[in-house]
Design a protein around this motif. Structure first.
Motif, PDB file in Angstrom:
ATOM      1  N   ASP A 442      39.973  42.516  56.248  1.00  0.00           N
ATOM      2  CA  ASP A 442      40.251  41.087  56.416  1.00  0.00           C
ATOM      3  C   ASP A 442      40.927  40.479  55.184  1.00  0.00           C
ATOM      4  OD1 ASP A 442      39.161  41.169  58.901  1.00  0.00           O
ATOM      5  OD2 ASP A 442      37.139  40.659  58.197  1.00  0.00           O
ATOM      6  N   LYS A 443      40.665  41.066  54.009  1.00  0.00           N
ATOM      7  CA  LYS A 443      41.173  40.483  52.769  1.00  0.00           C
ATOM      8  C   LYS A 443      42.409  41.248  52.306  1.00  0.00           C
ATOM      9  CE  LYS A 443      38.327  39.063  49.644  1.00  0.00           C
ATOM     10  NZ  LYS A 443      37.320  39.036  48.580  1.00  0.00           N
ATOM     11  N   SER A 444      43.555  40.962  52.933  1.00  0.00           N
ATOM     12  CA  SER A 444      44.801  41.620  52.530  1.00  0.00           C
ATOM     13  C   SER A 444      45.418  40.941  51.303  1.00  0.00           C
ATOM     14  CB  SER A 444      45.806  41.611  53.679  1.00  0.00           C
ATOM     15  OG  SER A 444      46.100  40.281  54.044  1.00  0.00           O
ATOM     16  N   ILE A 445      45.101  39.636  51.088  1.00  0.00           N
ATOM     17  CA  ILE A 445      45.590  38.887  49.935  1.00  0.00           C
ATOM     18  C   ILE A 445      44.386  38.442  49.113  1.00  0.00           C
ATOM     19  CG2 ILE A 445      46.909  36.893  49.155  1.00  0.00           C
ATOM     20  CD1 ILE A 445      48.624  38.955  50.518  1.00  0.00           C
ATOM     21  N   ILE A 446      44.402  38.783  47.814  1.00  0.00           N
ATOM     22  CA  ILE A 446      43.258  38.465  46.941  1.00  0.00           C
ATOM     23  C   ILE A 446      43.778  37.853  45.647  1.00  0.00           C
ATOM     24  CG2 ILE A 446      41.795  40.297  47.891  1.00  0.00           C
ATOM     25  CD1 ILE A 446      42.544  42.001  45.480  1.00  0.00           C
ATOM     26  N   PRO A 447      42.921  37.164  44.866  1.00  0.00           N
ATOM     27  CA  PRO A 447      43.338  36.672  43.557  1.00  0.00           C
ATOM     28  C   PRO A 447      43.630  37.843  42.607  1.00  0.00           C
ATOM     29  CG  PRO A 447      41.345  35.559  44.299  1.00  0.00           C
ATOM     30  CD  PRO A 447      41.557  36.697  45.219  1.00  0.00           C
ATOM     31  N   LEU A 448      44.476  37.593  41.612  1.00  0.00           N
ATOM     32  CA  LEU A 448      44.867  38.658  40.680  1.00  0.00           C
ATOM     33  C   LEU A 448      43.666  39.201  39.915  1.00  0.00           C
ATOM     34  CD1 LEU A 448      47.087  40.298  39.323  1.00  0.00           C
ATOM     35  CD2 LEU A 448      47.403  38.421  37.702  1.00  0.00           C
ATOM     36  N   HIS A 449      42.699  38.316  39.598  1.00  0.00           N
ATOM     37  CA  HIS A 449      41.557  38.805  38.810  1.00  0.00           C
ATOM     38  C   HIS A 449      40.737  39.833  39.592  1.00  0.00           C
ATOM     39  CE1 HIS A 449      38.288  36.579  40.853  1.00  0.00           C
ATOM     40  NE2 HIS A 449      39.200  35.618  41.039  1.00  0.00           N
ATOM     41  N   GLU A 450      40.657  39.737  40.934  1.00  0.00           N
ATOM     42  CA  GLU A 450      39.963  40.749  41.726  1.00  0.00           C
ATOM     43  C   GLU A 450      40.729  42.066  41.700  1.00  0.00           C
ATOM     44  OE1 GLU A 450      38.825  39.630  45.638  1.00  0.00           O
ATOM     45  OE2 GLU A 450      37.980  37.690  45.035  1.00  0.00           O
ATOM     46  N   GLU A 451      42.056  41.995  41.735  1.00  0.00           N
ATOM     47  CA  GLU A 451      42.879  43.211  41.657  1.00  0.00           C
ATOM     48  C   GLU A 451      42.689  43.886  40.296  1.00  0.00           C
ATOM     49  OE1 GLU A 451      45.693  46.077  43.041  1.00  0.00           O
ATOM     50  OE2 GLU A 451      44.355  44.630  43.992  1.00  0.00           O
ATOM     51  N   ILE A 452      42.547  43.098  39.228  1.00  0.00           N
ATOM     52  CA  ILE A 452      42.301  43.670  37.895  1.00  0.00           C
ATOM     53  C   ILE A 452      40.953  44.381  37.864  1.00  0.00           C
ATOM     54  CG2 ILE A 452      41.995  43.107  35.446  1.00  0.00           C
ATOM     55  CD1 ILE A 452      44.868  42.876  36.395  1.00  0.00           C
ATOM     56  N   GLU A 453      39.941  43.782  38.494  1.00  0.00           N
ATOM     57  CA  GLU A 453      38.616  44.423  38.545  1.00  0.00           C
ATOM     58  C   GLU A 453      38.687  45.761  39.283  1.00  0.00           C
ATOM     59  OE1 GLU A 453      35.990  41.638  40.318  1.00  0.00           O
ATOM     60  OE2 GLU A 453      36.139  40.179  38.671  1.00  0.00           O
ATOM     61  N   ILE A 454      39.519  45.815  40.358  1.00  0.00           N
ATOM     62  CA  ILE A 454      39.650  47.063  41.125  1.00  0.00           C
ATOM     63  C   ILE A 454      40.213  48.174  40.234  1.00  0.00           C
ATOM     64  CG2 ILE A 454      40.922  48.161  43.004  1.00  0.00           C
ATOM     65  CD1 ILE A 454      40.669  45.554  44.551  1.00  0.00           C
ATOM     66  N   VAL A 455      41.309  47.872  39.486  1.00  0.00           N
ATOM     67  CA  VAL A 455      41.919  48.926  38.659  1.00  0.00           C
ATOM     68  C   VAL A 455      41.011  49.310  37.499  1.00  0.00           C
ATOM     69  CG1 VAL A 455      44.249  48.300  39.322  1.00  0.00           C
ATOM     70  CG2 VAL A 455      43.237  47.234  37.315  1.00  0.00           C
TER      71      VAL A 455
END
Length: 611
Positions: A442-455
């Motif tokens: 459901d969450k195809s678009i996320i804030p950049l800070h969540e993407e940083i946490e993923i990496v």
């Protein structure tokens, strides 16, 4: 309000909509045509009324101008007659008549002047001519008992005569008639005055030419009965009129003295519209025509009204014919609609029986065939639904709840942590986060800070697999943290940096992000082996716009390989699909010094506004 109107229109029948549309499409152009016709005919009526008024005024103007020119001609004849002037100069400047023939000579000279006056006035309008010399001598074509010419020196305008030179004239407007025998029948008179000057421009006499005012307006009544003619002087005072009681009064409309040519206007007097036409005379006076506007346009307007009435009647007849034809043509549709209402209530046995070669006939035939087919399909659907419910039950029983897996992983992480193995617990926690983000579609678009946490979690997992750890550094501006980005767009770049850039050896990966205007700029840089010029050019060509996608079998193969399957070209393609052609990926690398990938990502709000 507008919404309720739309709902009301939508609820109407097709016949009603069709008739309304047809009538509207005819009514609006017809009304516009009629209004334009009325507007244009009104202008035509006005133009014709103005033309008629100007023609009448032109006739009156010619007569009045001829009369005034006749008065000037009399004055010119006397002023330019050398014999008369020599007699008058002798009388004023010469020696008095002497000798035995003095009385006869004086009589003879006087008789010459009087005879000349009679000769120049015999062929035109009745005019009264006076020659008054500066020594008090006078000559006239009327009796002194009727009026004493010496009294002319007492007139209020007499003092203005000293300013007249040559052929300049003083025009005296309407003044009470001075001739006693004419006062009752001719209450007002008009005059023109010239000066007679000798050597050194000394005035030795005056010429007065007078006509009765009603001689001027006697032809006014011969023209249109509803048209009034007046002569108005420069001070806007009436000096000639059909109605003698108006002479001497101010004209109710202030005339424009700058308009020399003939001009017409619609003016209002006592709350009634009048057509006013004016033309300036050579004397400085104005001749004016005044006509009640309704009467001026009555005859012309009645013709246009008859034509307008005929158009209205014709339009109503054809409109009724159109309504009748539309009702006839749409009657089968109304019947088909009633059949459809019965079918809607569940009656599948009803049929329209509408047949014909046109579209409505074919529609009725197809509708009846459709009802036959529906009856056949209902039985098939009932049997299919029973089998489908059984298959869905089996599928539900085979499903596994993803939350169950997350809860189990979390329980394992807690047990490992209680046993003191924090590193394994962190690895399980990072894996749980990555799995949750992978499964959550459901969450195809996320804030950049969540993407940083993923990496960051991904880097931790990779460091646990490798002997040499990689350091992940982030330099993210505060205004970039909440920017919306596609999920997992950084992970493939980090993976490439780990595997290809650092070759799974120790090193540093730097992630930078900042905002410039409506553009988010994200850069991923490693200090690995880099690449040569040819390899860099091949990679750049892959991310250029228009690069072909991977073959279907390759894409399917990569789909099942997990996180590492999404390469640089996949990220580029995804970002272009999300942000459009405004997205740019820039690759820079130098062998032995590392690789830097910079992405220029337009804001999603800007992207959506250009779609």
């Amino acid at each position: 309000m507008f919404k309720r109107k739309r709902q009301w229109i939508a609820s109407r029948s097709f016949r009603f909509k069709l008739m309304t549309a047809a009538i509207t499409c005819i009514l609006i152009p017809a009304c516009i045509t009629l209004l334009m016709y009325n507007y244009l005919t009104r202008d035509a009526v006005k133009e014709q009324a103005v033309s008629n008024s100007q023609e009448s005024l032109l006739l009156v103007n010619n007569y009045v101008s001829n009369t005034l020119k006749y008065m000037l001609n009399i004055a010119n004849s006397i002023q330019m007659d050398s014999d008369l002037n020599s007699i008058m100069k002798r009388n004023v400047f010469g020696a008095p008549y002497t000798g035995p023939t003095a009385e006869y000579d004086e009589f003879n000279d006087r008789n010459k002047i009087l005879k000349q006056i009679d000769n120049i006035t015999i062929g035109g309008e009745k005019s009264y001519v006076t020659i008054l010399l500066s020594n008090g001598t006078y000559y006239s074509n009327y009796s002194v008992y009727d009026y004493n010419p010496i009294n002319l020196t007492k007139e209020p305008w007499f003092s203005q005569l000293k300013n007249l030179y040559g052929f300049n004239s003083l025009w005296v407007g309407a003044s009470p008639t001075v001739f006693s025998s004419l006062k009752d029948s001719h209450p007002y008179q008009l005059s023109v005055v010239r000066t007679l000057r000798g050597e050194g421009s000394i005035i030795f006499g005056y010429v007065f030419v007078t006509i009765m005012e009603n001689q001027m307006n006697q032809n006014f009544e011969r023209l249109a009965e509803n048209q009034e003619f007046k002569i108005v002087d420069a001070s806007n005072t009436i000096i000639s009129d059909n109605d003698v009681t108006k002479i001497g009064q101010r004209f109710p409309i202030e005339l424009d003295g700058s308009r020399k040519d003939m001009a017409s206007d619609i003016v209002q007097i006592d709350n009634e519209d009048y057509l006013l036409t004016q033309k300036e005379l050579f004397t400085g006076w104005k001749i004016v025509s005044l006509t009640p506007y309704k009467k001026a346009i009555y005859k012309i307007d009645s013709i246009f009204n008859k034509v307008f009435t005929f158009q209205i009647v014709s339009f109503i007849v054809f409109l009724l014919l159109l309504v009748y034809l539309l009702r006839t043509f749409t009657k089968p549709l109304v019947g088909l609609g009633k059949v459809a209402m019965k079918v809607q209530k569940g009656n599948l046995e009803v049929r329209s029986h509408i047949r014909g070669e046109d579209e409505i006939g074919r529609l009725g035939f197809s509708f009846d065939q459709m009802l036959d087919r529906i009856k056949e399909m209902i039985a098939e659907i009932s049997d299919t639904q029973a089998r489908k419910r059984k298959a869905e039950l089996d599928m539900l029983q085979a499903q596994i709840n993803p939350h169950f897996l997350f809860n189990v992983l979390n329980s394992i992480r807690m047990k490992v942590m209680f046993r003191g193995d924090k590193e394994s617990a962190e690895m399980i926690g990072s894996l749980s986060k990555l799995l949750r983000m992978t499964i959550n579609q459901d969450k195809s678009i996320i804030p950049l800070h969540e993407e940083i946490e993923i990496v960051m979690d991904y880097t931790k997992l990779m460091n646990m697999r490798q002997k040499e750890k990689v350091q992940l550094k982030t330099e993210i501006s505060s205004d970039a943290l909440l920017e919306k980005v596609p999920r997992f767009f950084l992970q493939p770049l980090i993976e490439n940096a780990l595997i290809h850039g650092l070759s799974q050896s120790a090193g540093t990966i730097l992630v930078e992000a900042w905002v410039e205007g409506h553009m988010l700029i994200v850069a991923v840089e490693d200090n690995g082996v880099g690449m040569d010029e040819s390899a860099l050019n091949r990679l750049r060509r892959k991310v250029e716009p228009g690069t072909e996608k991977a073959a279907p079998e390759e894409a399917e193969h990569e789909k099942h390989r997990g996180f590492s399957s999404m390469g640089l070209t996949n990220v580029n393609e995804r970002m272009r699909m999300t942000h459009g052609e405004a997205f740019v990926m820039q690759i820079d690398s130098e062998q032995g010094k590392g690789t830097r990938i910079t992405m220029f990502i337009p804001s999603l709000e800007v992207t959506s506004s250009h779609v």
